[in-house]
Enzyme design. Structure first.
Site, PDB file in Angstrom:
ATOM      1  N   VAL A   1       9.358  -0.853  -6.388  1.00 29.67           N
ATOM      2  CA  VAL A   1       8.973  -1.145  -7.756  1.00 29.67           C
ATOM      3  C   VAL A   1       7.720  -0.356  -8.108  1.00 29.67           C
ATOM      4  O   VAL A   1       6.770  -0.326  -7.339  1.00 29.67           O
ATOM      5  CB  VAL A   1       8.683  -2.647  -7.924  1.00 29.67           C
ATOM      6  CG1 VAL A   1       8.245  -2.947  -9.340  1.00 29.67           C
ATOM      7  CG2 VAL A   1       9.912  -3.450  -7.578  1.00 29.67           C
ATOM      8  N   CYS A   2       7.748   0.288  -9.254  1.00 25.73           N
ATOM      9  CA  CYS A   2       6.587   1.083  -9.664  1.00 25.73           C
ATOM     10  C   CYS A   2       5.972   0.462 -10.900  1.00 25.73           C
ATOM     11  O   CYS A   2       6.376   0.762 -12.011  1.00 25.73           O
ATOM     12  CB  CYS A   2       7.022   2.514  -9.941  1.00 25.73           C
ATOM     13  SG  CYS A   2       5.690   3.559 -10.503  1.00 25.73           S
ATOM     14  N   ILE A   3       5.052  -0.452 -10.696  1.00 21.58           N
ATOM     15  CA  ILE A   3       4.305  -0.960 -11.843  1.00 21.58           C
ATOM     16  C   ILE A   3       2.832  -0.809 -11.544  1.00 21.58           C
ATOM     17  O   ILE A   3       2.414  -0.829 -10.390  1.00 21.58           O
ATOM     18  CB  ILE A   3       4.636  -2.437 -12.185  1.00 21.58           C
ATOM     19  CG1 ILE A   3       4.536  -3.319 -10.963  1.00 21.58           C
ATOM     20  CG2 ILE A   3       5.981  -2.550 -12.823  1.00 21.58           C
ATOM     21  CD1 ILE A   3       4.688  -4.785 -11.279  1.00 21.58           C
TER      22      ILE A   3
ATOM     23  N   SER B   1       6.019   5.151 -16.785  1.00 23.35           N
ATOM     24  CA  SER B   1       6.255   5.511 -15.400  1.00 23.35           C
ATOM     25  C   SER B   1       7.742   5.723 -15.188  1.00 23.35           C
ATOM     26  O   SER B   1       8.534   4.807 -15.300  1.00 23.35           O
ATOM     27  CB  SER B   1       5.733   4.423 -14.463  1.00 23.35           C
ATOM     28  OG  SER B   1       6.754   3.546 -14.090  1.00 23.35           O
TER      29      SER B   1
ATOM     30  N   ASN C   1      11.716   1.759 -14.106  1.00 29.03           N
ATOM     31  CA  ASN C   1      10.485   1.597 -13.326  1.00 29.03           C
ATOM     32  C   ASN C   1      10.721   1.231 -11.868  1.00 29.03           C
ATOM     33  O   ASN C   1       9.815   0.795 -11.178  1.00 29.03           O
ATOM     34  CB  ASN C   1       9.572   0.555 -13.967  1.00 29.03           C
ATOM     35  CG  ASN C   1       9.325   0.843 -15.422  1.00 29.03           C
ATOM     36  OD1 ASN C   1       9.654   0.066 -16.283  1.00 29.03           O
ATOM     37  ND2 ASN C   1       8.777   2.008 -15.694  1.00 29.03           N
TER      38      ASN C   1
END
Ligand SMILES: [Zn+2]
Ligand SMILES: [Zn+2]
Lengths: 603, 165
Positions: free
Chosen positions: B88-90, B134, B81
């Site tokens: 950061v991809c949250i 993701s 992620n």
């Protein structure tokens, strides 16, 4: 369509590029000098030209005549003439010009902006790559340039526009930054940016003028292609100026607040933010929409004009058009929702009563400040009026529980999914949601004549009204009589979810209530507790966590070094805070290192 | 607007100092600029990233908390992620309006009730348990699914590097 580009592009640095270009240009001049020393060079060149039947022939003769009038030393004139006529040296010459222009741009950037921040560099890269891509598509996929002359002309035109775009972007980023951080900005740096923006604006206007006078001769299509970009810049600049420069009041306010950390929304602040809100909101909405529409028309025009729907170029263009249309739709939908909610704010979301405010005792979840006046959403959550309004501009749902406030049936579907899906962290309550159906009748013509009237059925699921904190506390006390070793914050947390003393007791008996879920299982409600309020609650909770983890998972020898609970004060002095932060970081590092090495020894 | 953001950030900073969540230290990079923070996150116990200290940069927008901050690890990070460049991809870092992945419901998106602390805690939780949906780093996602041993080795290296060992 914004592209995600790789972080490190294999682009040479500016220094290498300029050194290479200079070297290339220098050696070329030297070579040409050598050639032109031979008195017969002109005849050779003309003979070669005739053989090659260069389309630029007429042009070149014009240049020859031009240069005869210019008073230059013979040798320099010869060099220039040669370079314009020889195709390889022409490209080197153009490269040299590009290099100079880039260096010129860089120096402007240095003067006006100084060093760029990482965010700005990132934005710049993204923008540049996108710009380059679309212009290449335009040149080779849409217009299908043939001659070098056209390429050079378009390069020059788009290069100039590109520079303006880049500077507009820089100014925007920097002004945004300045507005946020009052302390660094001097009047001069602000002034420089405004001057730059104004000169970009006037240059764009001049280019529009050029388009109007000369572009029309080139045909209406070319004219439309050329003018679109200039217009977009002339729309962007005022937008930026209005958004970031016209409200220096605000900046002053920020500076004052930065010094005092005033914890209250003062009346003046309220009025100003309200005024600024409506002005900035409408102007930026209008300009943004105009810019998007312009872009849409521009790209539609390209696709239609290029005549080849099934090429890669049109595919990319169509993707971009899709992106723009969704963007426009989103903006309009948002705006309509916002307007609707604004109109209904007074009626639908009443001011919270004195009693409700007292019972609530939480701060506003948006700004974390105390509420003296608040508005109540249908889901019983309270917020400041301005805070709520600002949030609703962005998204029309309750910030705390995501209860969808909507006039539009299509969105209400969202609300049914919102409760059932949980995010990466478990935000939200575990209590089973109760489905409810609302019928909304929206009679638009009652407010504005052109608004439509319709009734929609809104499916939404919502939890029953929250228990007040005092109720929760008394319930927690009941549980605590049976389980005295559970700290009350943990119990209150669980009670908030279960809403029942017996269910919570069962949870404890079944081991479903681990002691360390205080920190992780925060729901929205809990964290909006103000800093001061949570000071009373959290330390006991977290201390409890630490000790329980120590006992259960580690042998006593290592546990002593594991957790140094740093009980620190929040110092009012910035420098002390900075030092304290640095110390805490170092300590965290040291502990982690020690622990890591110990574990390595054990294994 | 920015004034409100500043006050809110100040309040969050204060809370993080007075009640620090375990294994997390966060604060502004410099007191002159409250809109750029650095956070240190300890890799959660019993996971591949156990014991590492991972520094990350948080950049807040002017209209925080109406818009989410951006977060980027400034150390090496190999995680499904996290983009290779550290971003950061949250889901909670995505504004409710934009939907780059096209599948998230707005419940998981940003809202003003989120805070720095919650973001960091959720980052800790994805370190422990990557979110399959993701795929910010496709290689890492693939390895996490198919070759846990290899993933462990790489994360071990990252942990050691993060501690300067
Ligand atoms: Zn508020
Ligand atoms: Zn709510």
């Amino acid at each position: 369509m914004p592209l995600r580009i790789p972080y490190r592009l294999p682009v040479p640095t500016l220094t290498t590029y300029s050194i290479l270009s200079t070297a290339l240009f220098g050696s070329l001049i030297y070579n040409v000098k050598q050639i032109t020393k031979n008195p017969d060079w002109k005849n050779d060149l003309i003979a070669a030209d005739k053989n090659a039947s260069d389309p630029l022939m007429d042009e070149n003769e014009d240049h020859l005549i031009d240069f005869d009038n210019v008073n230059l030393p013979e040798s320099i004139r010869d060099v220039i003439i040669y370079m314009i006529q020889d195709s390889f040296s022409r490209w080197v010459f153009i490269n040299a010009i590009i290099c100079t222009v880039v260096l010129f741009g860089k120096s402007i950037q240095k003067i006006v902006f100084g060093d760029l921040r990482a965010v700005e560099i990132n934005n710049f890269r993204e923008k540049l790559c996108n710009y380059f891509l679309y212009k290449c598509i335009f040149m080779f996929g849409v217009i299908k340039v043939q001659t070098t002359e056209e390429v050079i002309f378009l390069l020059g035109w788009f290069g100039l526009l590109g520079f303006q775009q880049v500077f507009v972007q820089f100014s925007k980023d920097r002004l945004e930054y300045m507005v946020t951080v009052g302390s660094h900005t001097t009047f001069m740096s602000r002034c420089k940016i405004v001057i730059l923006l104004l000169s970009v604006f006037s240059l764009a206007n001049y280019m529009i003028y050029l388009c109007l006078t000369y572009g029309v001769n080139l045909g209406y299509h070319i004219f439309a292609f050329m003018i679109a970009e200039c217009l977009s810049i002339t729309l962007k600049v005022p937008h930026i100026l209005i958004k970031y420069v016209i409200d220096p009041f605000e900046a002053k306010f920020i500076r004052n607040q930065n010094q005092h950390f005033r914890s209250r929304n003062s009346f003046a602040n309220f009025i100003i933010s309200k005024m600024e809100m409506s002005l900035t909101y409408y102007v930026s909405l209008g300009l943004e929409l105009a810019d998007l529409c312009l872009e849409l028309i521009h790209y539609l025009h390209m696709v239609l004009w290029s005549n080849s729907i099934f090429s890669v170029a049109s595919f990319v263009l169509c993707m971009h058009i899709r992106y723009i249309t969704t963007e426009i739709q989103r903006k309009i939908k948002k705006h309509r929702n916002y307007m609707w909610i604004l109109n209904h704010m007074e009626k639908e979301y009443p001011k919270a009563s004195e009693k409700e405010l007292n019972d609530n005792c939480d701060n506003c979840a948006i700004c974390w400040e105390k509420m003296e006046v608040a508005r109540k959403l249908p889901c019983k959550h309270l917020f400041h009026t301005t805070c709520l309004q600002l949030w609703l501009e962005q998204d029309t749902s309750c910030p705390t529980c995501r209860y969808v406030l909507n006039m539009n049936g299509s969105n209400s579907r969202r609300s049914t999914t919102t409760r059932t899906t949980r995010g990466v962290i478990r935000i939200g309550r575990n209590a089973a949601p109760i489905n409810r159906q609302h019928f909304f009748h929206f009679d638009g013509s009652r407010y504005v004549s052109w608004l439509p009237s319709f009734s929609v059925q809104v499916m939404s699921s919502m939890t029953p009204p929250d228990l007040t904190d005092s109720q929760l506390e008394s319930m927690a006390q009941q549980v605590q009589q049976v389980f005295p070793h559970y700290p009350s914050p943990v119990l209150i947390e669980n009670l908030r979810q279960t809403r029942s003393v017996s269910v919570t007791s069962n949870n404890i008996l079944e081991g479903l209530l681990p002691l360390d879920n205080v920190t992780l299982n925060d729901d929205g409600e809990d964290s909006q507790v103000s800093a001061t309020a949570s000071e009373n609650i959290r330390p006991s909770g977290s201390a409890f966590n630490h000790s329980s983890i120590n006992e259960s998972e580690h042998d006593p020898a290592s546990s002593t070094t594991n957790f140094n609970i740093i009980e620190s004060e929040f110092s009012p002095s910035p420098s002390e805070r900075e030092t304290a932060l640095r110390n805490r970081k170092e300590q965290l590092f040291l502990n982690a290192k020690k622990k890591y090495l110990e574990r390595r020894l054990v294994n | 607007m920015a004034g409100a953001a500043l006050r809110r950030l100040m309040a969050e900073y204060k809370q993080l100092v007075t009640n620090p969540p375990e294994g997390i230290v966060a604060g502004p990079v410099s007191e002159d600029n409250f809109f750029e923070w650095e956070a240190l996150i300890t890799g959660p116990e019993g996971t591949c990233f156990e014991g590492g200290i991972f520094p990350a940069k948080l950049v807040f927008p002017v209209d925080y908390p109406l818009s989410p901050p951006k977060m980027q690890f400034t150390c090496d990070m190999f995680h499904p992620n996290v983009y290779p460049d550290g971003r950061v991809c949250i889901s909670i870092l995505h504004a409710p309006g934009d939907d780059p992945m096209g599948y998230e419901t707005s419940a998981e998106r940003w809202s003003p009730v989120q805070s720095v602390e919650k973001i960091l805690l959720s980052v800790v939780s994805i370190l422990a348990e990557p979110n399959d949906e993701s795929g910010a780093n496709v290689d890492a996602a693939k390895m996490w699914r198919e070759n846990q041993e290899e993933f462990k080795k790489i994360s071990e290296k990252i942990v050691r590097k993060s501690l300067g060992l």
